[in-house]
Design a protein around this motif. Structure first.
Motif, PDB file in Angstrom:
ATOM      1  N   PHE A 112       0.509   8.583   8.186  1.00 58.11           N
ATOM      2  CA  PHE A 112       1.970   7.937   8.024  1.00 58.11           C
ATOM      3  C   PHE A 112       2.521   8.189   9.811  1.00 58.11           C
ATOM      4  O   PHE A 112       2.747   9.452  10.206  1.00 58.11           O
TER       5      PHE A 112
ATOM      6  N   TRP B  34      13.004   8.318   4.826  1.00 56.62           N
ATOM      7  CA  TRP B  34      11.940   8.139   4.051  1.00 56.62           C
ATOM      8  C   TRP B  34      11.013   9.245   3.973  1.00 56.62           C
ATOM      9  O   TRP B  34      10.223   9.530   3.120  1.00 56.62           O
TER      10      TRP B  34
ATOM     11  N   ASP C 176       2.186  -2.628   5.804  1.00 54.39           N
ATOM     12  CA  ASP C 176       3.580  -2.291   5.574  1.00 54.39           C
ATOM     13  C   ASP C 176       4.463  -2.384   6.288  1.00 54.39           C
ATOM     14  O   ASP C 176       5.705  -2.437   6.441  1.00 54.39           O
ATOM     15  N   TRP C 177       4.214  -2.825   7.484  1.00 54.72           N
ATOM     16  CA  TRP C 177       4.977  -3.166   8.848  1.00 54.72           C
ATOM     17  C   TRP C 177       5.665  -4.763   8.661  1.00 54.72           C
ATOM     18  O   TRP C 177       6.131  -5.040   9.502  1.00 54.72           O
TER      19      TRP C 177
ATOM     20  N   SER D  27      -0.381   3.952   7.460  1.00 51.55           N
ATOM     21  CA  SER D  27       1.095   3.689   6.814  1.00 51.55           C
ATOM     22  C   SER D  27       2.217   4.278   7.790  1.00 51.55           C
ATOM     23  O   SER D  27       1.927   4.835   8.577  1.00 51.55           O
ATOM     24  N   HIS D  28       3.402   3.891   7.072  1.00 49.38           N
ATOM     25  CA  HIS D  28       4.500   4.340   7.907  1.00 49.38           C
ATOM     26  C   HIS D  28       5.633   5.138   7.270  1.00 49.38           C
ATOM     27  O   HIS D  28       5.903   4.597   5.927  1.00 49.38           O
ATOM     28  N   ASP D  29       6.098   6.162   7.613  1.00 53.16           N
ATOM     29  CA  ASP D  29       7.318   6.780   6.900  1.00 53.16           C
ATOM     30  C   ASP D  29       8.695   6.566   7.961  1.00 53.16           C
ATOM     31  O   ASP D  29       9.445   7.117   7.405  1.00 53.16           O
TER      32      ASP D  29
ATOM     33  N   TRP E 226      12.198  -0.181   6.828  1.00 51.80           N
ATOM     34  CA  TRP E 226      12.519  -0.035   5.710  1.00 51.80           C
ATOM     35  C   TRP E 226      10.942   0.233   4.800  1.00 51.80           C
ATOM     36  O   TRP E 226      10.225  -0.484   4.785  1.00 51.80           O
ATOM     37  N   ARG E 227      10.991   1.641   4.410  1.00 46.56           N
ATOM     38  CA  ARG E 227       9.729   2.098   3.815  1.00 46.56           C
ATOM     39  C   ARG E 227       9.747   2.149   2.263  1.00 46.56           C
ATOM     40  O   ARG E 227       8.918   2.679   1.821  1.00 46.56           O
TER      41      ARG E 227
ATOM     42  N   THR F  15       6.402   0.887   0.846  1.00 50.22           N
ATOM     43  CA  THR F  15       5.435   2.048   1.103  1.00 50.22           C
ATOM     44  C   THR F  15       5.220   2.850   0.228  1.00 50.22           C
ATOM     45  O   THR F  15       4.476   3.465  -0.362  1.00 50.22           O
TER      46      THR F  15
END
Length: 288
Positions: free
Chosen positions: A51, A59, A173-174, A198-200, A204-205, A208
């Motif tokens: 992440f 998030w 997810d971006w 992925s991203h935390d 806006w997550r 995700t």
């Protein structure tokens, strides 16, 4: 008599060589090589979840709650600026036994930076992460270049004790996609030893979080496990981030500790049971 003397001398020489050899051999640990990592440490039906761009107060706590609920450890690629702004979240990531990754100070593209500029940025980021964690010796085993703009950064990171970490699954997810689209991409892209990006943080997550709320139980139900990414060079001693277990400390369900180079999660309240032997109290989450 002369033959017996020569034979005895030869035996003495061989014995001396045999005695000296182990001290002279013995592999020594080396640092990271500057190669880029694209797989998990172990083989088999495992994935590494990573992440990026956090920690985010919106998030990161929710991602951590999900990972704790599902007894999964991940790798968090932290921005130095975000670590400095949210030290409480860095401490929580560390307390939960997740691996920590340097993702630069503020997500700059490094491909055309000089080695000196890269080193200054990575060093400042490591310092901020360790200061936020309250641990000047916190192991930071990984570095990830924003946008995969590597340039000189893998070699610089290696000189700072970090392996360059890439990815092989990207649910994108971006790009603003909803959870259903991310779920479809994660299903299609998963394969043994893959590293998922992925991203935390950084936006806006909710999609995700919703996607992994579906996929982690689905993977676990299908016989998948979770591992940390590989490192280059080595061999290395265990790099535990969770606090060490101590007898008489009180732990509640969900608390994580390190013991003997592994991370354990308490199933309920406990004070004395040793995580290495009390399998009914502690869940073994794997090596550090």
């Amino acid at each position: 008599m002369r033959l017996r003397t020569r034979a005895l001398a030869l035996l003495l020489v061989l014995a001396a060589v045999g005695t000296a050899t182990p001290a002279a051999a013995g592999p020594t640990a080396s640092g990271p090589t500057g190669d880029i990592v694209y797989a998990t440490r172990g083989a088999g039906r495992v994935l590494a979840l990573t992440f990026d761009d956090g920690p985010s107060p919106d998030w990161t706590p929710q991602v951590l709650d999900l990972l704790r609920q599902r007894r999964v450890r991940a790798t968090f690629c932290l921005l130095g600026s975000q670590a400095q702004a949210h030290p409480d979240l860095v401490r929580r990531i560390v307390a939960d036994g997740h691996a920590v990754c340097n993702h630069t100070w503020k997500h700059d593209y490094l491909a055309d930076w000089t080695p000196e500029a890269v080193r200054a940025d990575l060093s400042a980021t490591n310092a901020a992460i360790r200061a936020a964690a309250g641990n000047p010796d916190l192991p930071i085993r990984y570095f990830r270049a924003p946008y995969a703009g590597w340039g000189a950064s893998p070699q610089v990171a290696a000189g700072l004790g970090m392996s360059a970490l890439a990815w092989t699954m990207d649910p994108q997810d971006w790009d603003g996609s909803g959870a259903d689209a991310l779920i479809g991409r994660l299903r299609a892209q998963a394969y043994p030893t893959a590293v998922a990006l992925s991203h935390d943080g950084g936006g806006w997550r909710r999609p995700t979080l919703d996607a992994y709320t579906v996929m982690i139980p689905e993977w676990q139900g299908g016989g998948w496990g979770f591992d940390l990414p590989a490192v280059t060079g080595g061999p290395y001693p265990p790099a535990c981030t969770a606090p060490a277990w101590r007898a008489h400390d009180t732990h509640v369900g969900g608390d994580r500790v390190s013991r003997g180079g592994r991370v354990y999660q308490a199933n309920w309240w406990t004070t004395l049971e040793d995580p290495r032997t009390a399998w009914w109290v502690w869940s073994d989450l794997g090596a550090c």
